[in-house]
Design an enzyme around this catalytic site. Structure first.
Site, PDB file in Angstrom:
ATOM      1  N   ASP A 100       0.385  -0.963  -0.099  1.00 44.99           N
ATOM      2  CA  ASP A 100       0.208  -0.222   0.232  1.00 44.99           C
ATOM      3  C   ASP A 100       0.469   1.184   0.018  1.00 44.99           C
ATOM      4  OD1 ASP A 100      -3.437   0.373   1.425  1.00 44.99           O
ATOM      5  OD2 ASP A 100      -1.884   2.017  -0.315  1.00 44.99           O
TER       6      ASP A 100
HETATM    7  C1  GLC Z   1      -4.622   4.357  -0.188  1.00 45.95           C
HETATM    8  C2  GLC Z   1      -5.023   3.084   0.405  1.00 45.95           C
HETATM    9  C3  GLC Z   1      -5.459   2.273  -0.840  1.00 45.95           C
HETATM   10  C4  GLC Z   1      -4.761   3.272  -2.360  1.00 45.95           C
HETATM   11  C5  GLC Z   1      -3.564   3.652  -2.323  1.00 45.95           C
HETATM   12  C6  GLC Z   1      -3.728   3.979  -4.043  1.00 45.95           C
HETATM   13  O1  GLC Z   1      -3.312   4.801   0.546  1.00 45.95           O
HETATM   14  O2  GLC Z   1      -4.714   2.537   1.622  1.00 45.95           O
HETATM   15  O3  GLC Z   1      -6.776   1.068  -1.038  1.00 45.95           O
HETATM   16  O4  GLC Z   1      -5.757   1.875  -3.500  1.00 45.95           O
HETATM   17  O5  GLC Z   1      -3.682   4.451  -1.510  1.00 45.95           O
HETATM   18  O6  GLC Z   1      -4.312   5.252  -4.088  1.00 45.95           O
END
Ligand code: GLC
Length: 741
Positions: free
Chosen positions: A289
């Site tokens: 993430d």
């Molecule tokens: C964010 C979220 C995740 C998302 C990612 C990219 O922090 O936790 O769900 O897909 O970043 O945007």
């Protein structure tokens, strides 16, 4: 049912999903030959480049790094994927730089959070889950993929498949609620929708099962917080939807920010290597993430970026989203012998496999067609309206006040969400533009034309404490025959890191409902929310409550369809609505305990100030019809490993309207080597019954349906007595029992 849903429903009835993750197809063999030939030409630095994801600035979903050198990085092959870039022209230009300049002409993979549509916005995923309509849910993901893949996006960071039992957690709205069985089926439907049933349909993009794993179990419902649970609980509840997604061929997974029992998910070898890539033999790649590799330092799990990179790649996280740790340290770690080059090779192979699978090497610009006729088409909007109608849950309907007649002389429309394009569109709506949103007020006007008089007053804001609008709102109510009150949460109260310690309606909305009811006119509440809310303080003052979630682009028209009876509501809650915030986490598939509550029996588990049960349980939802259940019967009282038994029940529509009912089958394993839930959903069927019609509904149960992660950490069914319950919610009382030998 929209045309698309009809087609998909047929597909559901006819086809089973081609399970992957084990047998390599002839197509995949051909892909791996191409991948391996390419790998053989790549240097270590080239391979590391594929493991790096950078960001654009068309969405803000994390702490931006300095990407001033992005163009040079792309041309040099130092980046494999970029997220948060919107627009086919921009993406085509960057893709051209990669393909024409990088050492091996490897296309970039462009990712975006397409959770509830790309430009046509559907209900929040939790709302869609309330439809229990797998074909319709797949249809939304299909349309989202078609729209996103038309504008450069080949990878969505969806479906979010996290089990959520704690409504304080802001991300409840992104998933499918509290149940692993329903959540697993919905995960498969969404993966099939995004990936076009394993790329057999056009406009297919890579899906991403997230967040791996168990972030919905964060302590105190606070996003990113600690998760601590046994491996049996992890496997039994939280990993089930992920396993279903993997078996459906989901090409990517995303690690969660949280730790599990002291080990952060991004560097969790049990999750990423032992279970996902090992036991499940899954061929895709895991992306961290946003920044979660580098966050191992803040976790206190890595002393610096170098160790964070080492621990993450060794534990099986293949791509580093925006922490730069892989870019900065992997080459050195390999040279120092702290990371085996075969792991870099494997991670790169997985990423290249996905890029080949998507067809990017055959046509790097395939996602950049940018056809203006695709998004927000009449068909897409029709599906959005149909999906929204199916998502609504009728929580209360005193005196059958709903549906309203279109000849009602005067309708007062009151509340801060009645004429509000913005708030229902805030959470994860990608490029969904609120200018296309049909508000509740507009939807009612579209439906009524000039057959009834609508008097609109906002009354109050969503969260502010200004009463100045009350008097006009109450005056409008007094003039009207019925009040439609549009109340709920602001859009930015749900979503990532939008956690709450109080789940009641914010601001003065509860007071306004109370005073509207005080006029003596019937008050029908349209509840806008992205999560379960606590309604108990005003629920009895409302005549009817329709939970409309955050209904998306066509929300207003969909609400009018249900309010005036053009559509009989059929939604069922995918998540329990607590009686009080202090009950949370509250969920239906809880354990019995040694002192299960019994009315009037001392020393049985209870609160002093609140019932144990939620206000509205999992699986609950009313209809304009009424359904009766009778004649629950089992084809046998015994079951063994090789047999199956049929559970049948008669369901009658006692109402005056045709309507749909979600018939639900629950099982209870009375005794296990581990304590077992008091109920577990094991089947459901959504059926249409004409007024007065009775139908026999049957389910088949076999021992595989009864398997669970036992005390010896084996996945199997244990002999003993079981109960079966069938009904229209998890509060079903019609029961029978059988013995598994
Ligand atoms: C964010 C979220 C995740 C998302 C990612 C990219 O922090 O936790 O769900 O897909 O970043 O945007």
């Amino acid at each position: 049912m929209s045309k698309l849903s009809q087609l998909l429903f047929l597909g559901y009835a006819l086809a089973s999903n081609a399970a992957t993750g084990g047998v390599t197809s002839a197509e995949d063999n051909r892909i791996y030959q191409r991948v391996d030939a390419l790998l053989a030409r790549m240097s270590l630095e080239d391979k590391i480049g594929q493991l790096v994801q950078q960001a654009g600035t068309d969405a803000s979903t994390g702490v931006l790094q300095d990407y001033s050198n992005q163009i040079e990085d792309v041309k040099a092959g130092r980046v494999g994927s970029i997220l948060n870039i919107a627009g086919a022209d921009k993406i085509r230009a960057l893709q051209q730089l990669a393909v024409e300049n990088s050492p091996h002409h490897i296309p970039l993979l462009f990712g975006y959070d397409v959770l509830r549509g790309y430009r046509t916005t559907f209900p929040v995923p939790l709302g869609e889950a309330a439809s229990w309509d797998l074909a319709a849910i797949e249809g939304s993901a299909r349309i989202a993929a078609v729209e996103a893949s038309n504008e450069g996006i080949g990878w969505t960071f969806a479906p979010m498949v996290d089990i959520a039992r704690d409504a304080r957690w802001g991300r409840v709205m992104e998933g499918a609620g509290e149940d692993p069985y329903l959540g697993s089926l919905i995960a498969v439907a969404r993966v099939n929708g995004f990936q076009g049933r394993n790329f057999t349909q056009s406009g297919a993009i890579a899906a991403c099962a997230k967040h791996f794993a168990a972030d919905g179990a964060a302590v105190a419902g606070r996003d990113y917080n600690t998760v601590d649970m046994s491996e049996t609980e992890l496997r039994e509840i939280y990993l089930r939807p992920f396993k279903a997604a993997a078996e459906a061929g989901c090409l990517t997974f995303m690690n969660a920010f949280n730790e599990i029992s002291g080990v952060p998910s991004t560097a969790n070898g049990l999750l990423n290597r032992t279970i996902l890539k090992g036991e499940w033999n899954w061929p895709g790649f895991i992306v961290s993430d946003w920044g979660s590799v580098g966050q191992l330092i803040a976790h206190g799990f890595a002393k610096d970026g170098e160790q964070a990179a080492e621990l993450s790649v060794n534990a099986g996280c293949d791509m580093d989203m925006c922490s730069n740790a892989y870019r900065d340290h992997l080459g050195k770690l390999v040279k120092q012998g702290r990371v085996d080059p075969s792991l870099i090779e494997d991670a790169c192979r997985r990423i290249l496999y996905v890029k080949f699978k998507l067809g990017l090497f055959d046509d790097p610009y395939k996602f950049c067609k940018n056809d203006p006729a695709i998004s927000l088409s009449a068909e897409h909007r029709a599906h959005a309206r149909d999906m929204a109608r199916k998502s609504f849950v009728l929580l209360q309907n005193e005196g059958q006040i709903l549906p309203l007649s279109k000849k009602t002389p005067t309708i007062a429309v009151i509340g801060p969400l009645a004429d509000n394009r913005f708030d229902p569109m805030v959470s994860w709506s990608a490029l969904g533009d609120q200018k296309h949103t049909i508000t509740l007020l507009q939807g009612l006007r579209n439906a009524l034309g000039d057959t009834a008089r609508i008097v609109y007053e906002k009354g109050c804001d969503i969260t502010e404490g200004d009463r100045s609008g009350f008097s006009r709102a109450l005056e409008a109510a007094r003039e009207a025959d019925v009040v439609i009150a549009a109340m709920g949460e602001p859009g930015d109260y749900t979503g990532e890191n939008r956690n709450r310690t109080e789940l009641r309606l914010p601001g003065l909305q509860e007071q306004l409902i109370d005073e509207l009811a005080g006029t003596g006119k019937p008050v029908v509440v349209m509840l806008y929310c992205g999560r379960p809310l606590v309604l108990s303080s005003w629920q009895k003052k409302a005549s009817a409550i329709l939970c409309v979630w955050q209904p998306g682009t066509e929300g207003g028209n969909a609400i009018a369809d249900v309010v005036f009876g053009d559509m009989n509501p059929s939604g069922k809650l995918p998540v329990s609505f607590p009686y009080a915030t202090g009950q949370v986490p509250v969920y239906y598939n809880h354990k019995s305990t040694g002192k299960p509550y019994q009315l009037g029996v001392p020393w049985t588990t209870r609160y002093l100030d609140c019932p144990n049960d939620p206000l509205y349980p999992f699986g609950y939802g009313l209809s304009y019809s009424s359904f009766a259940y009778a004649g629950l019967a089992l084809s046998s009282r015994t079951l063994d490993a090789s047999s199956s038994l049929t559970v049948s029940v008669e369901v009658s529509n006692k109402g005056l309207r045709d309507g749909e009912e979600v018939v639900q089958l629950y099982v209870r394993d009375l005794v296990g080597s581990l304590t077992r839930p008091v109920k577990e959903l094991k089947g459901f069927k959504k059926i249409m019954l004409k007024a007065g019609e009775t139908a026999k509904v049957s389910f088949t149960l076999s021992s595989t349906d009864l398997a669970y992660w036992t005390r010896s950490l084996e996945y199997k069914a244990e002999p003993g007595e079981f109960k079966v319950f069938v009904g229209g919610s998890s509060a079903a009382t019609l029961e029978q029992s059988f013995v598994l030998n």
